[in-house]
Design an enzyme around this catalytic site. Structure first.
Site, PDB file in Angstrom:
ATOM      1  N   ASP A   1       5.701   4.846   5.071  1.00 25.16           N
ATOM      2  CA  ASP A   1       6.567   3.898   5.789  1.00 25.16           C
ATOM      3  C   ASP A   1       6.592   2.530   5.103  1.00 25.16           C
ATOM      4  O   ASP A   1       7.169   1.580   5.633  1.00 25.16           O
ATOM      5  CB  ASP A   1       6.158   3.787   7.268  1.00 25.16           C
ATOM      6  CG  ASP A   1       4.753   3.261   7.462  1.00 25.16           C
ATOM      7  OD1 ASP A   1       3.885   3.546   6.616  1.00 25.16           O
ATOM      8  OD2 ASP A   1       4.507   2.564   8.463  1.00 25.16           O
ATOM      9  N   HIS A   2       5.983   2.435   3.927  1.00 21.02           N
ATOM     10  CA  HIS A   2       6.064   1.212   3.121  1.00 21.02           C
ATOM     11  C   HIS A   2       6.650   1.477   1.735  1.00 21.02           C
ATOM     12  O   HIS A   2       6.953   0.534   1.014  1.00 21.02           O
ATOM     13  CB  HIS A   2       4.674   0.566   2.981  1.00 21.02           C
ATOM     14  CG  HIS A   2       4.153   0.062   4.294  1.00 21.02           C
ATOM     15  ND1 HIS A   2       4.116  -1.268   4.637  1.00 21.02           N
ATOM     16  CD2 HIS A   2       3.691   0.735   5.382  1.00 21.02           C
ATOM     17  CE1 HIS A   2       3.642  -1.403   5.873  1.00 21.02           C
ATOM     18  NE2 HIS A   2       3.378  -0.196   6.340  1.00 21.02           N
TER      19      HIS A   2
ATOM     20  N   HIS B   1       4.214  -4.397  10.822  1.00 17.80           N
ATOM     21  CA  HIS B   1       4.660  -3.728  12.060  1.00 17.80           C
ATOM     22  C   HIS B   1       4.749  -4.680  13.246  1.00 17.80           C
ATOM     23  O   HIS B   1       4.008  -5.657  13.332  1.00 17.80           O
ATOM     24  CB  HIS B   1       3.676  -2.608  12.452  1.00 17.80           C
ATOM     25  CG  HIS B   1       3.660  -1.462  11.504  1.00 17.80           C
ATOM     26  ND1 HIS B   1       4.467  -0.349  11.664  1.00 17.80           N
ATOM     27  CD2 HIS B   1       2.935  -1.242  10.382  1.00 17.80           C
ATOM     28  CE1 HIS B   1       4.231   0.500  10.674  1.00 17.80           C
ATOM     29  NE2 HIS B   1       3.304  -0.014   9.873  1.00 17.80           N
TER      30      HIS B   1
ATOM     31  N   HIS C   1       1.346   3.974   1.824  1.00 18.54           N
ATOM     32  CA  HIS C   1       1.854   4.755   2.957  1.00 18.54           C
ATOM     33  C   HIS C   1       3.383   4.901   2.911  1.00 18.54           C
ATOM     34  O   HIS C   1       4.090   3.970   2.528  1.00 18.54           O
ATOM     35  CB  HIS C   1       1.423   4.129   4.284  1.00 18.54           C
ATOM     36  CG  HIS C   1      -0.013   4.388   4.607  1.00 18.54           C
ATOM     37  ND1 HIS C   1      -0.724   3.639   5.517  1.00 18.54           N
ATOM     38  CD2 HIS C   1      -0.873   5.326   4.138  1.00 18.54           C
ATOM     39  CE1 HIS C   1      -1.958   4.117   5.593  1.00 18.54           C
ATOM     40  NE2 HIS C   1      -2.078   5.125   4.757  1.00 18.54           N
TER      41      HIS C   1
ATOM     42  N   HIS D   1      -7.517  -0.486   5.297  1.00 20.47           N
ATOM     43  CA  HIS D   1      -6.462   0.367   5.862  1.00 20.47           C
ATOM     44  C   HIS D   1      -6.188   1.494   4.872  1.00 20.47           C
ATOM     45  O   HIS D   1      -6.202   2.670   5.214  1.00 20.47           O
ATOM     46  CB  HIS D   1      -5.225  -0.477   6.131  1.00 20.47           C
ATOM     47  CG  HIS D   1      -4.050   0.286   6.635  1.00 20.47           C
ATOM     48  ND1 HIS D   1      -4.022   0.860   7.883  1.00 20.47           N
ATOM     49  CD2 HIS D   1      -2.855   0.584   6.057  1.00 20.47           C
ATOM     50  CE1 HIS D   1      -2.856   1.481   8.048  1.00 20.47           C
ATOM     51  NE2 HIS D   1      -2.140   1.320   6.957  1.00 20.47           N
TER      52      HIS D   1
ATOM     53  N   HIS E   1       0.844  -1.197   0.000  1.00 19.61           N
ATOM     54  CA  HIS E   1       0.000   0.000   0.000  1.00 19.61           C
ATOM     55  C   HIS E   1       0.877   1.243   0.000  1.00 19.61           C
ATOM     56  O   HIS E   1       2.080   1.160   0.203  1.00 19.61           O
ATOM     57  CB  HIS E   1      -1.000  -0.012   1.160  1.00 19.61           C
ATOM     58  CG  HIS E   1      -0.394   0.102   2.529  1.00 19.61           C
ATOM     59  ND1 HIS E   1       0.404  -0.879   3.073  1.00 19.61           N
ATOM     60  CD2 HIS E   1      -0.478   1.073   3.470  1.00 19.61           C
ATOM     61  CE1 HIS E   1       0.778  -0.510   4.283  1.00 19.61           C
ATOM     62  NE2 HIS E   1       0.266   0.677   4.557  1.00 19.61           N
TER      63      HIS E   1
ATOM     64  N   ASP F   1      -0.372  -3.915   6.171  1.00 21.74           N
ATOM     65  CA  ASP F   1      -1.021  -3.347   7.361  1.00 21.74           C
ATOM     66  C   ASP F   1      -2.496  -3.742   7.432  1.00 21.74           C
ATOM     67  O   ASP F   1      -3.311  -3.032   8.019  1.00 21.74           O
ATOM     68  CB  ASP F   1      -0.902  -1.818   7.354  1.00 21.74           C
ATOM     69  CG  ASP F   1       0.509  -1.343   7.687  1.00 21.74           C
ATOM     70  OD1 ASP F   1       1.391  -2.191   7.932  1.00 21.74           O
ATOM     71  OD2 ASP F   1       0.727  -0.115   7.680  1.00 21.74           O
TER      72      ASP F   1
HETATM   73 FE   LIG Z   1       0.028   1.737   6.570  1.00 18.41          FE
END
Ligand SMILES: [Fe+2]
Length: 256
Positions: A61-62, A172, A59, A115, A57, A134
């Site tokens: 942090d990915h 995570h 985001h 998400h 996805h 996530d």
């Molecule tokens: Fe995320």
């Protein structure tokens, strides 16, 4: 049959990076790319050359490492069709029902929105692993940010239908906090009680609690257990639709 090597390593504050490697074909994919430097260090550590990034996805942090890793390695970036415009450097977009080959392994794409609106998971049936980003966490699930409870529940149900022995890699390390919360939803669940103790032991030793196994999640993860009579009773939602019970558990976690 070829073996899939899987290497998980911590990234940023609480993300995991994962590399998968087909030694026979000399292919290596990074599942998401939280941080280019950490992924590059993990590749060097293993002596593997990056050929693919599989994005779950959009985001940051990915995906923050996508462009730097691509310019260093010329890897191919595969990501979710429904949010392709938000995935830096994407070469090939995929969605529900798509399959592609990673060396000797078939990768099946599952749409798992909720998400984010276009979140996908990658399942490699012959290797017995799935990368769920996530959407699902150990004893938890992702926040429903771009979707709604019904959508997220449908995504989780899709993952719940995979073979129980499937090894799940998640984005995570949130397991310890998840376990504490889960015990407020289903305190009488003995498998959960035992697992919470094991999670505390692992974290005290500085060890990861991931990957997990679907069968274990089905027994201990309250977000997958709205059918549990004990949970329904505790939430005063006996006989209510499962997605609503899931939604109530998610709301309580948001407030916890
Ligand atoms: Fe995320």
């Amino acid at each position: 049959m070829a073996e899939l090597d899987v290497h998980q390593f911590p990234c940023l504050s609480d993300n995991y990076g994962v590399l998968i490697h087909d030694g026979e074909r000399q292919l290596t994919a990074s599942i998401d790319a939280p941080d280019a430097g950490t992924v590059a260090a993990a590749l060097k550590d293993k002596g593997w050359r990056l050929t693919h990034i599989l994005t779950t996805h959009h985001h940051g942090d990915h995906t923050a490492g996508n462009l730097a890793l691509k310019s260093e390695t010329r890897c191919t970036i595969i990501g979710p069709r429904a949010e392709a415009a938000k995935v830096p450097g994407i070469d090939k977009s995929v969605g529900e029902g798509d399959t592609f080959a990673f060396g000797g392994f078939e990768v099946r794409v599952l749409d798992t929105p909720g998400h984010t609106a276009g979140h996908v998971s990658y399942w490699l049936p012959s290797a017995g692993v799935a990368f769920v980003g996530d959407t699902l966490f150990a004893i938890g699930c992702g926040r429903v940010i771009e979707g709604n409870a019904q959508m997220m529940w449908d995504s989780l149900r899709k993952l719940m239908a995979l073979p129980k022995e499937t090894v799940l890699y998640c984005g995570h390390e949130y397991t310890q906090a998840n376990a504490r919360f889960a015990l407020t939803i289903e305190p009488e669940n003995e498998a959960l009680q035992a697992r919470a103790k094991e999670v505390d032991r692992l974290r005290a030793a500085g060890k990861p609690t991931l990957p997990t196994r679907l069968g274990l999640e089905l027994e201990t993860n309250p977000f997958l257990r709205p059918a549990s009579p004990a949970i329904q009773k505790r939430l005063d939602m006996v006989g209510k639709p499962e997605w609503q019970i899931f939604g109530e558990i998610r709301e309580r976690k948001n407030r916890s």
